[in-house]
Design a protein around this motif. Structure first.
Motif, short mmCIF file in Angstrom:
data_model
loop_
_atom_site.label_atom_id
_atom_site.label_comp_id
_atom_site.label_asym_id
_atom_site.label_seq_id
_atom_site.Cartn_x
_atom_site.Cartn_y
_atom_site.Cartn_z
N ASN A 88 2.50 0.84 5.58
CA ASN A 88 2.82 1.78 4.51
C ASN A 88 1.68 1.92 3.51
N SER A 89 0.94 0.82 3.29
CA SER A 89 -0.22 0.88 2.39
C SER A 89 -1.25 -0.14 2.86
N TYR A 90 -2.47 0.07 2.41
CA TYR A 90 -3.56 -0.87 2.72
C TYR A 90 -4.30 -1.16 1.43
N ILE A 91 -4.30 -2.41 1.02
CA ILE A 91 -4.99 -2.77 -0.23
C ILE A 91 -6.03 -3.84 0.07
N ILE A 92 -7.24 -3.63 -0.44
CA ILE A 92 -8.28 -4.65 -0.29
C ILE A 92 -8.14 -5.63 -1.45
N LYS A 93 -7.98 -6.90 -1.11
CA LYS A 93 -7.74 -7.91 -2.14
C LYS A 93 -8.80 -7.88 -3.22
N PRO A 94 -8.40 -7.79 -4.48
CA PRO A 94 -9.39 -7.78 -5.57
C PRO A 94 -10.15 -9.10 -5.60
N VAL A 95 -11.40 -9.02 -6.06
CA VAL A 95 -12.22 -10.24 -6.08
C VAL A 95 -11.86 -11.15 -7.24
N THR A 96 -11.39 -10.57 -8.32
CA THR A 96 -11.08 -11.42 -9.48
C THR A 96 -9.59 -11.67 -9.57
N PHE A 97 -9.26 -12.71 -10.27
CA PHE A 97 -7.85 -13.06 -10.46
C PHE A 97 -7.15 -11.98 -11.28
N GLU A 98 -7.83 -11.53 -12.31
CA GLU A 98 -7.25 -10.47 -13.15
C GLU A 98 -6.92 -9.25 -12.31
N GLY A 99 -7.87 -8.96 -11.39
CA GLY A 99 -7.63 -7.83 -10.51
C GLY A 99 -6.37 -8.01 -9.69
N LEU A 100 -6.19 -9.23 -9.18
CA LEU A 100 -5.01 -9.52 -8.35
C LEU A 100 -3.74 -9.35 -9.17
N VAL A 101 -3.77 -9.85 -10.41
CA VAL A 101 -2.59 -9.73 -11.28
C VAL A 101 -2.24 -8.25 -11.46
N GLN A 102 -3.29 -7.46 -11.72
CA GLN A 102 -3.07 -6.04 -11.97
C GLN A 102 -2.50 -5.35 -10.73
N VAL A 103 -3.05 -5.72 -9.56
CA VAL A 103 -2.56 -5.13 -8.31
C VAL A 103 -1.09 -5.45 -8.13
N LEU A 104 -0.71 -6.69 -8.41
CA LEU A 104 0.71 -7.05 -8.24
C LEU A 104 1.58 -6.27 -9.21
N ARG A 105 1.09 -6.12 -10.44
CA ARG A 105 1.86 -5.32 -11.41
C ARG A 105 2.05 -3.90 -10.88
N ASP A 106 0.91 -3.34 -10.37
CA ASP A 106 0.98 -1.97 -9.87
C ASP A 106 1.88 -1.87 -8.66
N ILE A 107 1.81 -2.86 -7.79
CA ILE A 107 2.70 -2.84 -6.62
C ILE A 107 4.14 -2.88 -7.09
N GLY A 108 4.41 -3.76 -8.04
CA GLY A 108 5.77 -3.87 -8.56
C GLY A 108 6.25 -2.55 -9.12
N ARG A 109 5.40 -1.93 -9.94
CA ARG A 109 5.80 -0.70 -10.58
C ARG A 109 6.04 0.39 -9.54
N TYR A 110 5.09 0.47 -8.56
CA TYR A 110 5.20 1.54 -7.57
C TYR A 110 6.40 1.34 -6.66
N TRP A 111 6.45 0.18 -6.01
CA TRP A 111 7.44 -0.01 -4.97
C TRP A 111 8.84 -0.28 -5.51
#
Lengths: 523, 148
Positions: free
Chosen positions: B114-137
């Motif tokens: 359904n989606s393809y995400i390249i893991k962010p290099v920084t921890f902050e990036g990962l946190v943000q991605v999870l927030r965005d995933i949560g909000r979207y999905w």
């Protein structure tokens, strides 16, 4: 030894001998007086000899001009003599030359004047054809004891000395042509030379032998003319047929050798390509796997700094940040190393690359940095060349990136990019075969004694704290330039900016893969 | 509603699992996060086999975070199996991987990710991605009613 000097020298010697004999007017025991050259012919040959030696060996312009003058005078004498006999002007005794001799000398003299010129030398074979023919026929007649008749008589009648001298000068002129003339193949080492030399012997000796045998047979009454012809024909067929088979068998062996060498080369190349591909895959996997622990180091030191900042003192936090930045540097280094190794092993097909478009794309990529530094970049008209687009882009990315980066603090970067045709070795050709692209900046510059260093891998001229970088950028540029058959260099002075000059050919050198065996060769 | 949705994360690297758990906490998402370590465990979890047979202890995930490079059975194989299985194919799969290879992206979507995400290099990036995933999905997107 230069053949011209040898041949003409010999002829001059013959001429001098004849002249001496005439002056002394002694019936020479060796040759009957009627056979000696006319004194005028002797003088002319002497003049040719001096002129030829002077042309060959003369160092000063005076000598060269004098040599030419002597030759011209000699030619005029011969020409006058020729006109005299053909127009039947009253002769003064036998001091003028025989028509065959004068014709030969005229032509030979003209050949002598032409042989060392830039464009006329190609007429030498035409010029010496008739003299060589006459002289050879003359000598052959003497050998076989036959006589020419009619028109051939006029053109072959000359004294034995004159015929010999003509032959020598004619052959010397042919050999003196640029690059050895028609005799060049005789001097080659290797099979062509061997075959040429042996076949030449065959071509000279066999017909003489056959001709002489036939005449001897006819004279001895063994057979008549008609049968003599068929005997000669048969012998010629057999001997020359043999020569053909011998030559072609040698050539066939050569072809087999060459085909085998080609096959070995193809196998080697295929092996090399396979090895390159393996290396490339290994490098990709290794770099990816090497990145992973670094990523963790960065991530966990971030976590530590973020969530346990309270428990760490300033020194502790400083250590963490140094750790993280070291890991970040190593990640960039691994990427750069991968790029460097990819330049040689990843082979894309060269395509026409519009340089203006590449530069525009690079500038778009660097947009943020350009905005941040307010850099001014002027791009002049750039050509289209055949190259590997990704690599060319890398070069511009590195050079323009460097130009923006290496400026004195507070300076606004000013960059000019333009191209000009590279100096070409083929002067006078309209077609531009290579371009030099200049990237000029107003940056900090460097001392040119470090020119070689900056293009070496990992070499930097500044500390990490002054300017960031891994020292690989220019090394990658140089490798790319060299892979395309070009070069890269720079001009600079500290504080006075730098100009990088990348020279790239219009078309990169051909692939290392040898062309496939043709259908002919596979049989 | 979104709090009830379980996230299942298939990740072989223990460090990355730790970071993922930390990032989820940081992101303040209220969802529960379960881990499996490779493709074999993933399929066993989804099929309620072995130690994952208890539906209460191993609830059916509403979202799957899938790493591609795992031992025994990698993410690509597992993805193909999931999308081929009638029962499982309706679970949204978000491929979360370090691989940026074009071929992986293309193939993942081709199999039905359904989606393809390249893991962010920084921890902050990962946190943000999870927030965005949560909000979207979980907030923007409607998910099918979960079977149990």
């Amino acid at each position: 030894m230069p053949p011209l000097s040898v041949g003409a020298g010999l002829a001059a010697f013959i001429g001098a001998a004849a002249l001496l004999g005439a002056l002394v007017d002694q019936p020479s025991g060796l040759v009957a007086p009627a056979e000696r050259m006319s004194p005028l012919a002797a003088v002319t040959f002497l003049a040719f000899g001096l002129s030829a030696v002077a042309i060959d060996r003369g160092r000063s312009r005076v000598v060269a001009i004098a040599a030419r003058a002597i030759a011209i005078i000699a030619v005029l004498i011969a020409l006058a003599s020729l006109l005299q006999t053909t127009l039947l002007v009253q002769a003064r005794g036998d001091e003028w030359m025989l028509p065959a001799t004068s014709l030969s000398l005229t032509l030979l003299g003209t050949g002598l004047l032409a042989v060392r010129t830039r464009t006329l030398h190609r007429y030498v074979p035409v010029l010496v054809a008739i003299p060589l023919f006459s002289a050879s026929l003359n000598l052959l007649d003497r050998l076989f004891g036959t006589d020419a008749a009619g028109i051939l008589e006029t053109y072959t009648q000359m004294s034995a000395f004159a015929a010999a001298a003509t032959l020598v000068v004619g052959l010397a002129l042919l050999a003196a042509m640029p690059r050895g003339g028609p005799f060049a193949v005789l001097h080659r080492r290797g099979v062509a030379g061997i075959i040429a030399r042996r076949l030449l012997v065959v071509a000279l000796v066999i017909p003489l032998l056959i001709g002489w045998l036939r005449l001897a047979g006819e004279r001895a009454g063994l057979f008549d003319t008609a049968f003599g012809v068929s005997l000669t024909t048969l012998t010629t067929i057999v001997l020359f047929g043999g020569a053909v088979f011998w030559t072609t068998s040698t050539i066939a062996r050569l072809e087999t050798d060459r085909r085998e060498a080609r096959q070995r080369l193809q196998a080697l190349t295929a092996e090399l390509e396979r090895s390159n591909r393996e290396l490339q895959d290994f490098a990709s996997v290794a770099s990816h796997d090497l990145q992973e622990p670094l990523r963790k180091i960065q991530a966990f030191s971030d976590r530590l700094a973020a969530s346990h900042a309270g428990q760490l003192d300033e020194a502790g936090l400083d250590y963490l940040s140094r750790m993280a930045s070291a890991a970040a540097r190593m990640r960039v280094l691994i990427d750069d190393l991968l790029d460097y190794s990819r330049v040689a092993t990843r082979a894309q097909t060269p395509v026409p690359v519009e340089l203006p478009r590449v530069v525009a794309e690079v500038l778009a990529d660097l947009e943020t940095t350009i905005q941040a530094t307010s850099a001014i970049i002027e791009v002049a008209a750039l050509p289209t060349i055949e190259a590997e687009p990704v690599q060319v882009r890398q070069v511009f990315q590195n050079l323009i990136g460097n130009a923006i980066k290496f400026v004195a603090p507070g300076t606004r970067p000013r960059i000019r990019i333009w191209a000009e045709p590279a100096p070409d070795t083929d002067a006078g050709s309209d077609h531009v075969s290579a371009w030099t692209i200049h990237v000029e900046d107003n940056g900090i510059g460097f001392e040119e004694q470090y020119l070689d260093r900056i293009f070496a891998p990992f070499q930097r001229l500044h500390g990490r704290n002054e300017y960031e970088g891994t020292g690989m950028g220019l090394a990658i540029c140089r490798r790319i330039a060299e892979r395309h058959g070009g070069t890269i260099t720079a001009r600079s002075a500290p504080g006075a900016g730098t100009t990088f000059m990348v020279t790239l050919p219009e078309r990169p050198p051909a692939d290392i893969t040898p062309p496939a065996l043709t259908a002919e060769e596979q049989r | 509603m979104s709090a009830a949705i379980t996230i299942l994360c298939a990740e072989d690297d223990p460090d990355d699992r730790l970071l993922m758990a930390d990032a989820l906490t940081e992101s303040r998402l209220a969802n529960r996060l379960f881990f499996v370590e490779d493709g074999v465990e993933l399929m066993a979890y989804l099929r309620r086999q072995g130690r994952w047979s208890d539906p209460v202890a191993s609830p059916r995930p509403g979202l799957l975070l899938l790493d591609l490079n795992m031992p025994r059975k990698d993410g690509r194989e597992a993805l193909a199996e999931i999308k081929a299985d009638e029962n499982l194919r309706s679970i949204p799969v978000v491929v979360l991987t370090t691989s940026s290879a074009e071929v992986d992206i293309a193939r993942s979507y081709g199999i039905g990710a359904n989606s393809y995400i390249i893991k962010p290099v920084t921890f902050e990036g990962l946190v943000q991605v999870l927030r965005d995933i949560g909000r979207y999905w979980f907030e923007i997107v409607e998910l099918p009613k979960e079977k149990q």
